[in-house]
Design an enzyme around this catalytic site. Structure first.
Site, mmCIF file in Angstrom:
data_model
loop_
_atom_site.group_PDB
_atom_site.id
_atom_site.type_symbol
_atom_site.label_atom_id
_atom_site.label_comp_id
_atom_site.label_asym_id
_atom_site.label_seq_id
_atom_site.Cartn_x
_atom_site.Cartn_y
_atom_site.Cartn_z
ATOM 1 N N HIS A 1 -4.099 -17.156 -4.582
ATOM 2 C CA HIS A 1 -4.932 -16.325 -3.693
ATOM 3 C C HIS A 1 -6.171 -17.076 -3.197
ATOM 4 O O HIS A 1 -6.943 -16.530 -2.400
ATOM 5 C CB HIS A 1 -5.345 -15.061 -4.444
ATOM 6 C CG HIS A 1 -6.190 -15.386 -5.645
ATOM 7 N ND1 HIS A 1 -5.679 -16.008 -6.777
ATOM 8 C CD2 HIS A 1 -7.511 -15.228 -5.860
ATOM 9 C CE1 HIS A 1 -6.663 -16.201 -7.640
ATOM 10 N NE2 HIS A 1 -7.777 -15.747 -7.113
ATOM 11 N N ASP A 2 -6.376 -18.286 -3.708
ATOM 12 C CA ASP A 2 -7.552 -19.072 -3.298
ATOM 13 C C ASP A 2 -7.189 -20.224 -2.368
ATOM 14 O O ASP A 2 -8.088 -20.888 -1.849
ATOM 15 C CB ASP A 2 -8.214 -19.724 -4.532
ATOM 16 C CG ASP A 2 -8.894 -18.733 -5.434
ATOM 17 O OD1 ASP A 2 -9.024 -19.033 -6.642
ATOM 18 O OD2 ASP A 2 -9.284 -17.663 -4.933
ATOM 19 N N ASP B 1 -9.591 -16.761 -15.884
ATOM 20 C CA ASP B 1 -10.318 -17.237 -14.709
ATOM 21 C C ASP B 1 -11.407 -18.241 -15.111
ATOM 22 O O ASP B 1 -12.193 -17.982 -16.028
ATOM 23 C CB ASP B 1 -10.973 -15.998 -14.049
ATOM 24 C CG ASP B 1 -11.611 -16.301 -12.725
ATOM 25 O OD1 ASP B 1 -10.880 -16.598 -11.773
ATOM 26 O OD2 ASP B 1 -12.856 -16.271 -12.651
ATOM 27 N N ASP C 1 -4.963 -10.875 -15.171
ATOM 28 C CA ASP C 1 -5.985 -11.863 -14.809
ATOM 29 C C ASP C 1 -7.293 -11.409 -15.464
ATOM 30 O O ASP C 1 -7.775 -10.303 -15.179
ATOM 31 C CB ASP C 1 -6.146 -11.882 -13.284
ATOM 32 C CG ASP C 1 -6.771 -13.172 -12.785
ATOM 33 O OD1 ASP C 1 -6.408 -13.604 -11.677
ATOM 34 O OD2 ASP C 1 -7.625 -13.733 -13.513
ATOM 35 N N ASP D 1 -1.858 -1.230 -3.752
ATOM 36 C CA ASP D 1 -2.170 -0.481 -4.979
ATOM 37 C C ASP D 1 -1.060 -0.629 -6.012
ATOM 38 O O ASP D 1 -0.004 -1.205 -5.725
ATOM 39 C CB ASP D 1 -2.407 1.001 -4.653
ATOM 40 C CG ASP D 1 -1.348 1.536 -3.685
ATOM 41 O OD1 ASP D 1 -1.701 2.228 -2.710
ATOM 42 O OD2 ASP D 1 -0.169 1.202 -3.887
ATOM 43 N N ASP E 1 0.852 -1.203 0.000
ATOM 44 C CA ASP E 1 0.000 0.000 0.000
ATOM 45 C C ASP E 1 0.880 1.243 0.000
ATOM 46 O O ASP E 1 1.517 1.559 1.013
ATOM 47 C CB ASP E 1 -0.905 -0.021 1.244
ATOM 48 C CG ASP E 1 -1.600 1.314 1.469
ATOM 49 O OD1 ASP E 1 -1.939 1.624 2.631
ATOM 50 O OD2 ASP E 1 -1.787 2.060 0.472
ATOM 51 N N GLU F 1 -7.326 -21.152 -15.934
ATOM 52 C CA GLU F 1 -7.668 -21.792 -14.662
ATOM 53 C C GLU F 1 -8.776 -22.784 -14.983
ATOM 54 O O GLU F 1 -9.871 -22.376 -15.406
ATOM 55 C CB GLU F 1 -8.148 -20.782 -13.622
ATOM 56 C CG GLU F 1 -8.425 -21.465 -12.284
ATOM 57 C CD GLU F 1 -9.293 -20.662 -11.357
ATOM 58 O OE1 GLU F 1 -10.158 -19.918 -11.846
ATOM 59 O OE2 GLU F 1 -9.111 -20.754 -10.138
ATOM 60 N N ASP G 1 -3.953 3.960 2.423
ATOM 61 C CA ASP G 1 -5.371 3.757 2.778
ATOM 62 C C ASP G 1 -5.616 2.340 3.307
ATOM 63 O O ASP G 1 -6.753 1.930 3.489
ATOM 64 C CB ASP G 1 -6.263 4.030 1.552
ATOM 65 C CG ASP G 1 -5.991 3.060 0.403
ATOM 66 O OD1 ASP G 1 -6.687 3.151 -0.630
ATOM 67 O OD2 ASP G 1 -5.080 2.188 0.552
HETATM 68 O O1 TEU Z 1 -11.600 -19.389 -8.736
HETATM 69 C C1 TEU Z 1 -12.385 -20.427 -9.280
HETATM 70 C C2 TEU Z 1 -12.494 -21.516 -8.349
HETATM 71 O O2 TEU Z 1 -12.747 -22.631 -8.680
HETATM 72 C C3 TEU Z 1 -12.325 -21.132 -6.951
HETATM 73 O O3 TEU Z 1 -13.616 -20.753 -6.501
HETATM 74 C C4 TEU Z 1 -11.789 -22.273 -6.167
HETATM 75 O O4 TEU Z 1 -12.411 -23.460 -6.541
HETATM 76 C C5 TEU Z 1 -12.138 -22.033 -4.774
HETATM 77 O O5 TEU Z 1 -11.983 -20.676 -4.514
HETATM 78 C C6 TEU Z 1 -11.196 -22.832 -3.936
HETATM 79 O O6 TEU Z 1 -11.493 -22.450 -2.623
HETATM 80 C C7 TEU Z 1 -11.542 -18.241 -9.552
HETATM 81 C C8 TEU Z 1 -10.745 -17.190 -8.813
HETATM 82 O O7 TEU Z 1 -9.419 -17.647 -8.610
HETATM 83 C C9 TEU Z 1 -11.447 -16.935 -7.494
HETATM 84 O O8 TEU Z 1 -10.692 -16.021 -6.698
HETATM 85 C C10 TEU Z 1 -12.810 -16.350 -7.805
HETATM 86 O O9 TEU Z 1 -13.523 -16.184 -6.581
HETATM 87 C C11 TEU Z 1 -13.602 -17.288 -8.709
HETATM 88 O O10 TEU Z 1 -12.852 -17.771 -9.815
HETATM 89 C C12 TEU Z 1 -14.780 -16.533 -9.327
HETATM 90 O O11 TEU Z 1 -14.272 -15.600 -10.247
#
Ligand code: TEU
Length: 559
Positions: free
Chosen positions: A325-326, A200, A98, A29, A21, A254, A25
């Site tokens: 990030h997931d 995505d 992305d 960014d 950041d 993905e 804030d």
């Molecule tokens: O993620 C797709 C997806 O399959 C994810 O939802 C994953 O299965 C799950 O988060 C695992 O916990 C993509 C993006 O990476 C995710 O951040 C988005 O929320 C999702 O698509 C919808 O765009």
């Protein structure tokens, strides 16, 4: 895949909200990213995958786009993004954006027009249906974010489909105009200088006509009607022909739930679709449908990774990742973030990044950041986490304690706590309280401390990157697993010309005996990397907990 850079690049994923950041804030960014480019250069990064920074109501932290060609003010402006592209290119780093093309935000002008009704030119930009005679939604599918993927729109008097959040309506790819709009968006970013795209949930874009009911199953009912749907390859071949290929951009899709065989339909050299895909098979080795937790068994992970290496082989190409990030932090998930955090993090990176494929490093993975450790539901920000908690408590009648155990282990927020730059307040991420909690362990686990410590995880990642750039065998070599049935050892070789690379890793917290396979005994190996200090006799030795070593046979010629 023709262009070499796509195979050789080290790709670093930035989740902009949590990276740096600069504006003060509490939200990361673009200016903060530009500030940290020297860090990326020092690490040895060749490309950045930037999670969405587009205009969005931030219901799903930007994966709900309301304008694909403008930037959310939290992150900056379009000219800031152009400055980022120029600054990355000046540092010889490419930018992979992305792109979310399966759905938009419900606040996108397209959706606002589409819901106006039948005579609107955008009425078919999304997937609208009447409900069933009894007033139920059009089919029995369930959403990735729990609940039905249908929301009734009073204005239009119909349901619209959203495989994710109700604020993320699915686009109708059957509509040629939608695809033409998407091609315009891709061209816009290519013209701005973007070098590639992460696409995505790209294997969800084609739904079976009639949107029939799904067969009864636990979780994601109906997925057989949109996973790798009937026209997905036709759509991707069109994008490849019209926009990806003419500009030589890199594409990584993905593709949730794909098998190695199905992945080849996307990335096979003769397919003319994508350069590589992120599969999820190794993300399901310690769970069923993410939230039903299972004990982690290294042998299960090894089996999945070996199968992907052997299926892709010369026919396709892998994207090598353990984090994004997931997903939870890999050192907490597959390593031991208490007794052996540093050594197990080094072992994981060694096992993963000497395989065949393009390496992806998620921000913070290179310093072995751990799961968030948030014990209160109020600490979580993620829509998926909150929806799953509600489903667990209200529908499955599970206790708060039971749900918190699942969430602490699997929530996407485990990967979204602010990047830990220093031991300073807010981990040096921001000058104010960030949008999500900073981990207490930032005092010990941070970039500043690790850059000074040659034995840190950070420097281990640097060495791996240096070795990948030095030895062709790591990029071009074949893949041969050994000890496949062993519960703790992860062993494989890579061969290319006269170079043979050998990786030996102990994937657990107990000492484990290794004996060099007979077929390798005629080679003279030199050690090029290790996460423990002493030397060993490569022909046989006992590996310490989470020990990992890499050897290369004599005759290796540096690139
Ligand atoms: O993620 C797709 C997806 O399959 C994810 O939802 C994953 O299965 C799950 O988060 C695992 O916990 C993509 C993006 O990476 C995710 O951040 C988005 O929320 C999702 O698509 C919808 O765009």
């Amino acid at each position: 895949m023709k262009e070499d850079w796509k195979k050789r690049s080290i790709v670093y994923q930035i989740y902009p909200r949590s990276f740096k950041d600069a504006s003060g804030d509490g939200i990361g960014d673009i200016a903060g990213i530009i500030e940290k480019i020297p860090y990326l250069v020092d690490l040895g990064v060749d490309a950045v995958w930037l999670s969405p920074v587009y205009a969005s109501p931030m219901d799903d932290n930007g994966y709900d786009i309301s304008n694909h060609c403008d930037i959310h003010p939290d992150y900056g402006t379009l000219s800031d993004l152009k400055a980022l592209i120029d600054a990355l290119h000046a540092a010889d780093i490419r930018l992979i954006m992305d792109l979310v093309l399966n759905h938009t935000s419900d606040e996108h002008p397209w959706f606002q027009e589409s819901r106006q009704g039948k005579d609107n030119p955008k009425r078919d930009y999304y997937i609208w249906r009447k409900g069933k005679k009894n007033g139920a939604p059009p089919n029995n599918w369930t959403s990735f974010f729990t609940g039905p993927p249908w929301t009734y729109d009073e204005g239009r008097g119909e349901y619209y489909l959203h495989l994710f959040g109700r604020k993320q309506p699915d686009l109708n790819w059957e509509n040629d105009t939608v695809i033409a709009e998407i091609e315009k968006i891709i061209r816009f970013w290519i013209d701005l200088g973007v070098d590639g795209f992460r696409l995505d949930v790209i294997n969800l874009i084609s739904k079976r006509s009639g949107l029939p009911d799904g067969r009864r199953r636990i979780g994601l009912r109906g997925r057989e009607h949109y996973l790798n749907g009937p026209r997905v390859h036709e759509y991707l071949r069109r994008l490849h022909r019209n926009v990806f290929s003419p500009h030589g951009v890199m594409t990584v899709g993905e593709t949730t739930f794909v098998t190695p065989q199905e992945a080849l339909d996307y990335v096979g050299h003769d397919r003319g679709e994508l350069d590589m895909v992120f599969h999820f098979e190794h993300m399901f080795v310690d769970n069923f449908l993410k939230w039903f937790l299972l004990p982690f068994r290294p042998k299960k992970l090894k089996k999945v990774l070996n199968r992907w290496q052997e299926t892709m082989a010369e026919k396709g190409w892998n994207a090598l990742y353990f984090e994004n990030h997931d997903q939870p932090r890999s050192v907490s998930r597959f390593g031991d973030d208490r007794r052996y955090r540093v050594r197990s993090a080094k072992m994981l990176s060694t096992v993963l990044y000497f395989q065949r494929g393009t390496p992806y490093i998620y921000q913070g993975q290179e310093i072995a950041m751990t799961n968030a450790g948030f014990t209160e539901l109020s600490q979580y920000r993620d829509i998926e986490t909150k929806n799953v908690y509600r489903l667990g408590r209200q529908k499955l009648k599970l206790t708060h304690r039971r749900m918190m155990k699942k969430i602490m282990k699997m929530s996407r927020d485990n990967a979204r706590t602010p990047m830990q730059w220093s031991a300073d307040a807010h981990a040096g991420f921001s000058s104010v309280e960030p949008w999500i909690g900073v981990q207490e362990n930032h005092a010990e686990i941070n970039v500043e401390r690790q850059r000074k410590d040659k034995d840190s995880v950070y420097h281990h990642y640097k060495r791996i990157i240096e070795l990948r750039k030095r030895y062709d065998v790591i990029v071009e070599g074949d893949y041969r697993p050994f000890y496949q049935g062993h519960r703790r050892l992860f062993v494989y070789t890579r061969n290319h010309g006269e170079q043979t690379l050998l990786v030996v890793a102990n994937f657990c917290g107990r000492a484990t005996r290794f004996v060099l396979p007979a077929v390798l005994r005629d080679k003279t190996f030199k050690q090029i990397l290790s996460n423990v200090k002493d030397d060993v006799d490569v022909r046989r030795w006992t590996l310490a907990p989470y020990e990992a070593r890499v050897f290369i046979c004599h005759g290796a010629t540096d690139r």
